[in-house]
Design a protein around this motif. Structure first.
Motif: not given
Length: 197
Positions: A104-112
């Protein structure tokens, strides 16, 4: 067309080992996919039009801020092939265990959960075994950790793990090793590059 899978063993806790040590993730694709270095596109903003300004003849202007629905949209995850992740990508992969074909990839500006901070191609010319590929990943990722974070893994509050190819993937020339860094205390936002912690 068959799709090989990728294996991911959970990250070791520094409290148990004294250093961020093992945690292997294996990646493979019968289609011959390789980590291609293409960053995932930024999320598209989906805000609605802002409400019209208050009437010019209104007796008292409102003090309430105008809410923008786009800022309230939760981070979107996108499942991508394990070989399609690249340095700079952020993942929500904390619960991944065993063999997987997607992450699952998420934008780095969001919590990850983690950030891909380095990658390399295995230097082995024939399958080195699970222990051999893990050892190569361990050594590479530990060295690159110091460069990326700014302090050695044994002195850092962060820990690392890695994705490595399964034997089937390796035999199909999918030999990429990808290193991921995470905070054992929970999710992070933004990059950990140069944090020196």
């Amino acid at each position: 067309m068959s799709l090989d899978t990728t294996a991911f063993a959970p990250m070791a806790k520094k409290a148990l080992l004294g250093a961020a040590l093992i945690g292997a993730v294996t990646m493979s694709s019968g289609c011959g996919a390789l980590i291609n270095g293409i960053q995932q596109a930024q999320q598209e903003s989906r805000g609605e039009e802002a409400p019209p300004p208050p009437d010019a003849g209104a007796d008292s202007p409102t003090d309430e801020p105008i809410e923008d629905p786009a800022t309230d949209v939760p981070a979107e995850e996108e499942d991508v092939a394990a070989f399609d992740i690249s340095v700079g990508d952020c993942l929500n992969d904390e619960s991944i265990v065993g063999e997987v074909s997607e992450v699952p990839l998420v934008d780095c500006s969001s919590p990850h959960d983690s950030e891909v901070y380095a990658s390399t191609t295995s230097t082995a010319t024939s399958w080195p075994g699970d222990d051999g590929i893990a050892q190569e990943a361990q050594e590479f990722c530990e060295t690159e950790f110091t460069t990326f974070i700014g302090v050695p893994a044994g002195e850092s509050m962060y820990q690392f793990s890695y994705y490595t190819p399964t034997q089937d993937a390796f035999d199909n020339f999918d030999r990429e090793i990808s290193c991921v860094v995470s905070d054992p205390g929970g999710q992070t936002t933004g990059t950990l590059s140069g944090s020196a912690q």
